[in-house]
Design a protein around this motif. Sequence first.
Motif, mmCIF file in Angstrom:
data_model
loop_
_atom_site.group_PDB
_atom_site.id
_atom_site.type_symbol
_atom_site.label_atom_id
_atom_site.label_comp_id
_atom_site.label_asym_id
_atom_site.label_seq_id
_atom_site.Cartn_x
_atom_site.Cartn_y
_atom_site.Cartn_z
ATOM 1 N N VAL A 128 0.843 -1.192 0.000
ATOM 2 C CA VAL A 128 0.000 0.000 0.000
ATOM 3 C C VAL A 128 0.880 1.244 0.000
ATOM 4 C CG1 VAL A 128 -1.801 1.258 1.248
ATOM 5 C CG2 VAL A 128 -1.727 -1.242 1.359
ATOM 6 N N GLY A 129 0.674 2.121 -0.942
ATOM 7 C CA GLY A 129 1.373 3.397 -0.958
ATOM 8 C C GLY A 129 0.653 4.399 -0.076
ATOM 9 N N VAL A 130 1.408 5.074 0.779
ATOM 10 C CA VAL A 130 0.825 6.059 1.689
ATOM 11 C C VAL A 130 1.627 7.347 1.621
ATOM 12 C CG1 VAL A 130 -0.123 4.313 3.242
ATOM 13 C CG2 VAL A 130 2.152 5.244 3.682
ATOM 14 N N TYR A 131 1.019 8.440 2.054
ATOM 15 C CA TYR A 131 1.693 9.738 2.027
ATOM 16 C C TYR A 131 2.753 9.837 3.115
ATOM 17 C CZ TYR A 131 2.395 14.733 1.654
ATOM 18 O OH TYR A 131 2.962 15.964 1.496
ATOM 19 N N THR A 132 2.405 9.436 4.343
ATOM 20 C CA THR A 132 3.356 9.442 5.456
ATOM 21 C C THR A 132 3.107 8.235 6.347
ATOM 22 O OG1 THR A 132 1.964 10.731 6.950
ATOM 23 C CG2 THR A 132 3.502 11.970 5.561
ATOM 24 N N LEU A 133 4.101 7.941 7.182
ATOM 25 C CA LEU A 133 4.000 6.893 8.197
ATOM 26 C C LEU A 133 4.477 7.460 9.533
ATOM 27 C CD1 LEU A 133 5.318 3.836 6.152
ATOM 28 C CD2 LEU A 133 3.017 4.101 7.108
ATOM 29 N N PRO A 134 4.140 6.805 10.631
ATOM 30 C CA PRO A 134 4.550 7.314 11.947
ATOM 31 C C PRO A 134 6.055 7.569 12.043
ATOM 32 C CG PRO A 134 2.975 5.536 12.201
ATOM 33 C CD PRO A 134 3.344 5.586 10.738
ATOM 34 N N GLY A 135 6.403 8.714 12.602
ATOM 35 C CA GLY A 135 7.809 9.062 12.798
ATOM 36 C C GLY A 135 8.553 9.366 11.517
ATOM 37 N N ASN A 136 7.823 9.479 10.403
ATOM 38 C CA ASN A 136 8.423 9.691 9.084
ATOM 39 C C ASN A 136 9.179 8.455 8.599
ATOM 40 O OD1 ASN A 136 8.850 11.208 6.745
ATOM 41 N ND2 ASN A 136 10.722 12.133 7.526
ATOM 42 N N ALA A 137 8.705 7.260 9.010
ATOM 43 C CA ALA A 137 9.303 6.002 8.566
ATOM 44 C C ALA A 137 9.028 5.794 7.083
ATOM 45 C CB ALA A 137 8.722 4.828 9.367
ATOM 46 N N PRO A 138 9.954 5.144 6.372
ATOM 47 C CA PRO A 138 9.729 4.872 4.952
ATOM 48 C C PRO A 138 8.840 3.653 4.702
ATOM 49 C CG PRO A 138 11.918 4.156 5.600
ATOM 50 C CD PRO A 138 11.321 4.825 6.793
ATOM 51 N N VAL A 139 8.761 2.749 5.689
ATOM 52 C CA VAL A 139 8.016 1.513 5.497
ATOM 53 C C VAL A 139 7.467 1.047 6.843
ATOM 54 C CG1 VAL A 139 10.053 0.031 5.755
ATOM 55 C CG2 VAL A 139 8.140 -0.780 4.396
ATOM 56 N N GLU A 140 6.336 0.354 6.777
ATOM 57 C CA GLU A 140 5.725 -0.247 7.963
ATOM 58 C C GLU A 140 5.149 -1.588 7.531
ATOM 59 O OE1 GLU A 140 1.841 0.732 10.635
ATOM 60 O OE2 GLU A 140 3.358 2.314 10.526
ATOM 61 N N ILE A 141 5.335 -2.610 8.370
ATOM 62 C CA ILE A 141 4.934 -3.969 7.998
ATOM 63 C C ILE A 141 4.124 -4.597 9.123
ATOM 64 C CG2 ILE A 141 5.785 -6.290 7.443
ATOM 65 C CD1 ILE A 141 8.200 -4.833 6.124
ATOM 66 N N ALA A 142 3.000 -5.210 8.752
ATOM 67 C CA ALA A 142 2.150 -5.943 9.686
ATOM 68 C C ALA A 142 1.979 -7.375 9.181
ATOM 69 C CB ALA A 142 0.806 -5.264 9.830
ATOM 70 N N LEU A 143 1.946 -8.317 10.118
ATOM 71 C CA LEU A 143 1.790 -9.727 9.774
ATOM 72 C C LEU A 143 0.567 -10.320 10.455
ATOM 73 C CD1 LEU A 143 5.444 -11.039 10.396
ATOM 74 C CD2 LEU A 143 4.403 -10.443 8.186
ATOM 75 N N VAL A 144 0.010 -11.332 9.800
ATOM 76 C CA VAL A 144 -0.955 -12.241 10.429
ATOM 77 C C VAL A 144 -0.360 -13.625 10.237
ATOM 78 C CG1 VAL A 144 -3.306 -13.169 10.446
ATOM 79 C CG2 VAL A 144 -2.912 -10.757 9.841
ATOM 80 N N VAL A 145 -0.112 -14.314 11.360
ATOM 81 C CA VAL A 145 0.494 -15.645 11.296
ATOM 82 C C VAL A 145 -0.337 -16.648 12.059
ATOM 83 C CG1 VAL A 145 2.822 -14.693 11.042
ATOM 84 C CG2 VAL A 145 2.000 -15.340 13.314
ATOM 85 N N ALA A 146 -0.221 -17.906 11.669
ATOM 86 C CA ALA A 146 -0.813 -19.021 12.414
ATOM 87 C C ALA A 146 0.336 -19.743 13.116
ATOM 88 C CB ALA A 146 -1.527 -19.974 11.460
ATOM 89 N N VAL A 147 0.064 -20.207 14.326
ATOM 90 C CA VAL A 147 1.073 -20.924 15.095
ATOM 91 C C VAL A 147 0.621 -22.349 15.344
ATOM 92 C CG1 VAL A 147 1.996 -18.848 16.190
ATOM 93 C CG2 VAL A 147 0.191 -20.123 17.315
ATOM 94 N N GLN A 148 1.626 -23.199 15.563
ATOM 95 C CA GLN A 148 1.362 -24.614 15.789
ATOM 96 C C GLN A 148 2.139 -25.045 17.029
ATOM 97 O OE1 GLN A 148 2.872 -27.213 12.698
ATOM 98 N NE2 GLN A 148 1.041 -28.483 12.893
ATOM 99 N N SER A 149 1.468 -25.807 17.876
ATOM 100 C CA SER A 149 2.115 -26.348 19.063
ATOM 101 C C SER A 149 2.910 -27.591 18.675
ATOM 102 C CB SER A 149 1.077 -26.717 20.115
ATOM 103 O OG SER A 149 0.380 -25.555 20.514
ATOM 104 N N PRO A 150 3.895 -27.955 19.535
ATOM 105 C CA PRO A 150 4.705 -29.144 19.221
ATOM 106 C C PRO A 150 3.885 -30.418 19.194
ATOM 107 C CG PRO A 150 5.357 -28.182 21.346
ATOM 108 C CD PRO A 150 4.276 -27.336 20.776
#
Length: 141
Positions: free
Chosen positions: A119-141
Amino acid sequence: MPSLPVSQGHYRIATRLGDLIFTAGMTPRKDGVLIRKGKILNGTPVSDYRACVELAVQNALQAAQSQMTPGERISRVLNTTVYVAAEEGFEGHSKIADLASDHLFARLPEIEPGARTAVGVYTLPGNAPVEIALVVAVQSP
């Protein structure tokens, strides 16, 4: 081991529901300080942004892992969202996102890529160039 990312406001760095973990958007902060500020520029090689993209990915992975119990592992990356603060006319959003995907799956080689959004955005927090969010699934042993 690098320090755990710290929220920059009133939110948690990650939340868990069952076997799903959702991370907040992570910027390229090391010990709470951005390693790079400013927009991603036209004409600058995408590879010049590798370090900051990889740090944002690493922060997101650490945030997810903070919600895991001993022995659990990330079994799938369901979604990666890459926010790109770029100057007008920049068209390489997917190439910036590729840097994130490449690093993510170098760290988790046994996992297939999931969905991804750049996603292209005009600004990010703190003037960061990039921000990344994840959704992950976890598995127990």
